[in-house]
Design an enzyme around this catalytic site. Structure first.
Site, mmCIF file in Angstrom:
data_model
loop_
_atom_site.group_PDB
_atom_site.id
_atom_site.type_symbol
_atom_site.label_atom_id
_atom_site.label_comp_id
_atom_site.label_asym_id
_atom_site.label_seq_id
_atom_site.Cartn_x
_atom_site.Cartn_y
_atom_site.Cartn_z
ATOM 1 N N GLU A 69 54.457 31.841 167.432
ATOM 2 C CA GLU A 69 54.151 31.783 168.864
ATOM 3 C C GLU A 69 53.086 30.745 169.212
ATOM 4 O O GLU A 69 53.138 30.133 170.277
ATOM 5 C CB GLU A 69 53.723 33.169 169.357
ATOM 6 N N HIS A 77 59.714 26.195 175.286
ATOM 7 C CA HIS A 77 59.075 27.148 174.376
ATOM 8 C C HIS A 77 60.102 27.747 173.415
ATOM 9 O O HIS A 77 59.871 27.798 172.194
ATOM 10 C CB HIS A 77 58.400 28.258 175.189
ATOM 11 N N GLU A 78 61.237 28.192 173.960
ATOM 12 C CA GLU A 78 62.246 28.834 173.118
ATOM 13 C C GLU A 78 62.916 27.821 172.194
ATOM 14 O O GLU A 78 63.239 28.143 171.047
ATOM 15 C CB GLU A 78 63.283 29.546 173.986
ATOM 16 N N HIS A 106 61.032 27.278 169.021
ATOM 17 C CA HIS A 106 61.188 28.310 167.986
ATOM 18 C C HIS A 106 62.276 27.957 166.980
ATOM 19 O O HIS A 106 62.298 28.528 165.882
ATOM 20 C CB HIS A 106 61.496 29.657 168.625
#
Length: 630
Positions: A507, A484-485, A488
């Protein structure tokens, strides 16, 4: 200037008048003191005249001055008049050896003209009259407004960049006709030439930014601080074009400042870090918060020996010993980013060294090229962003499946990181590269942050914060959060939302892509097992979304709360982030989940392979830019 906010509302004000002056580069020179819980030092800001003034100045100065007058009527600020003690404007020379080649043969003059008398006083404003005093036959002074909160500003001054030896090369194109303003115009011309240097001269640019930041001052500037802003003016200067384009600010943070948290790590040692505050970095340094203010930065941070400084920077900094018991760390960034993405963490972190098997994994996959990348390998496309040294235009970077990475943690968690985290990072990075292509950033640090961290993770340029909570959950929890990170880096950082209320762009995409990345990182799983995992997660997310929709305010559930006015700014560039300070919003995931289901629906409609191919094209076209939902 400052707007009086309704205390019943929870909107976050973005006060900076970016339409008139736009910061292009910051240089921070800071000391971290754990005893007083204060970060103290100097920031130098380099500006360009903003787009609004460039457009309107040709029609006459009145159009802009009317706006200056209007904004002046709105201000409600406190006065500042604080003496400056024991603050030096000069950084250690040894920190900039990387750029010595650019200034070869030039003498370092920082000792001669970079230090300022301790007897100097911050001028502030001596009376309570309006900061926009009527001068020069009724014309009003221009106000530079910066976002600022919970800071003690000690002094503001103009920087005499023309005093730097060797700077003459940036004055050749200057057209100076007004003798009375010649020196002021020359200084601004130098800054303009410096901030607009082509990308292939980035080392020279950083070298001269550093030299200019150490130049002597040439006059103190008047300033006031308010709840949300720092307002600066120069007497008799009425337009952004004539306002100093390089200014130096002495300041201190406050122990209660909301941009950083002072705490202890899991081993009981003191540390401080930026924890993703709703007010972003305005309580760490005066800045322009609006996303449109894309800037680069350099930072030198001094702290006691034994502490490690991690930061959003392109280089893996090595400490320089200044004197016994004191170290200095230097980082820089050449990709223009919003000031809100600046991140720092200072603590007694221990580096978790790579094991031999991890290094082997990285070596084996570093230059593999998935078929999905073939479209971008053999032809160069012109990037649509501001010019900077872009990895998408770098052939070696386009082949790099796994960027260099390091892991840091408190001493007591090193074993957990060795067992779980280290082997997952190259797998997740490679999976991300296979999906989206070129990594936007050249390296990655991963830090296990203290237990008071309120989230599972947070991504910033070149650094990811992870909660200790992901370590005991086995490879699945740790891997999915890492994916997930990492996502980004593309959605949220390399491609940002032009309006912060559209946080789903960051997000929603990261939540959708974490499943794709994690499926590709688990190479041992069959297609059916991957599909089963994703369907189960979709069900759990749907239940969470249903519960939030039923138990939260409806206005907090809207993906575009500003509707058709999304992305619109006031004439000065100031705006608000709707519900940006709403306390319960921090704990909501509606923007993650609604965005995820929207993208999942699109992928299922046109087919996952086709949809991911379109995302790769989107990334290649829009990296380095700000976008809206449309």
């Amino acid at each position: 200037m400052e707007t009086q906010l309704d205390p019943m509302k929870d909107d976050l004000p973005l006060m900076a008048n970016t339409s008139y002056m736009l910061v292009k580069h910051y240089i921070l020179d800071l000391d971290v003191d754990f005893e007083s819980k204060v970060i103290e030092g100097i920031i130098v800001l380099f500006f360009e005249t903003g787009s609004r003034y460039k457009k309107t100045s040709s029609t006459g100065k009145g159009s802009c001055q009317s706006q200056f007058g209007e904004t002046c009527k709105m201000r409600a600020s406190e006065l500042c008049h604080t003496p400056v003690t024991n603050v030096s404007a000069c950084s250690s020379k040894t920190e900039y050896n990387d750029f010595a080649v650019c200034g070869k043969g030039e003498e370092d003059t920082s000792d001669k003209n970079g230090n300022h008398s301790n007897e100097e006083q911050a001028s502030g404003i001596s009376s309570s009259k309006d900061c926009c005093d009527i001068e020069n036959h009724g014309n009003k002074d221009f106000l530079l407004v910066l976002d600022c909160c919970d800071l003690s500003v000690l002094k503001v001054e103009e920087v005499d960049v023309a005093a730097v030896s060797g700077i003459e090369k940036f004055t050749r194109s200057a057209e100076l006709t007004d003798v009375s303003k010649e020196l002021e115009n020359l200084r601004n011309q130098i800054v303009h030439e410096l901030v607009t240097l082509p990308a292939d001269r980035w080392k020279e640019q950083l070298y001269y930014f550093t030299r200019c930041s150490q130049a002597p001052g040439c006059g103190e500037l008047l300033f006031t601080t308010g709840t949300w802003s720092l307002e600066i003016r120069k007497s008799g200067i009425q337009t952004p074009t004539d306002f100093p384009h390089a200014i130096r600010i002495w300041y201190k943070t406050k122990p209660e400042g909301r941009s950083v948290t002072w705490t202890t790590d899991q081993s009981g040692r003191p540390c401080v870090y930026t924890m993703g505050s709703p007010i972003n970095n305005r309580a760490l340094f005066p800045c322009q918060e609006p996303p449109i203010a894309l800037s680069t930065w350099q930072a030198s941070v001094r702290t006691a020996a034994g502490f490690v400084v991690l930061m959003s920077g392109e280089n893996s900094a090595e400490p320089v010993q200044l004197r016994e018991g004191s170290l200095s760390w230097y980082y820089y960034v050449t990709m223009p980013m919003p000031a809100s993405t600046f991140t720092i963490a200072v603590g007694c972190w221990q580096e978790v060294k790579q094991q031999s098997f991890t290094a082997a994994i990285q070596t084996n996959i570093e230059f593999s090229l998935p078929s999905s990348q073939a479209d971008f390998r053999w032809h160069e496309e012109i990037c649509g962003h501001l010019e900077y040294p872009c990895r998408f235009q770098n052939p070696a970077a386009r082949l790099q499946a796994v960027i260099p990475y390091r892991v840091f943690a408190p001493w007591c968690l090193m074993e957990h990181c060795e067992e779980c985290l280290l082997q997952l990072i190259p797998q997740c990075l490679s999976a991300a590269y296979t999906t989206l292509g070129t990594h936007p950033f050249s390296r990655l640090d991963v830090l296990i942050v203290p237990s008071n961290f309120s989230s599972l993770g947070m991504a910033s340029p070149h650094i990811i914060f992870l909660s200790q909570s992901v370590l005991p959950g086995g490879s699945h929890l740790c891997g999915t959060r890492l994916c997930h990170e990492i996502a980004h880096a593309w959605f949220g950082l390399a491609i940002g939302a032009r309006d912060w209320t559209e946080e789903w762009i960051s997000e929603g995409f990261a939540t959708f892509l974490e499943d794709i990345f994690w499926a590709r990182a688990q190479q041992q799983l069959s297609h059916d097992e991957v599909r089963g995992q994703q369907e189960l997660k979709a069900l759990l997310r749907w239940r969470r979304l249903r519960d939030e929709v039923q138990n939260s305010e409806e206005e907090l559930q809207v993906l575009r709360p500003k509707k058709e006015s999304t992305g619109e700014l006031s004439e000065s560039g100031a705006s608000v982030v709707k519900h940006g300070l709403k306390a319960e919003k921090i704990f909501m995931q509606v923007h993650y989940l609604k965005g995820y289901f929207l993208l999942r629906s699109l992928a299922r409609t046109i087919g996952e392979a086709s949809y991911l191919a379109s995302l790769r094209k989107f990334v290649h076209r829009f990296h380095g830019q700000l976008v809206l939902s449309q």
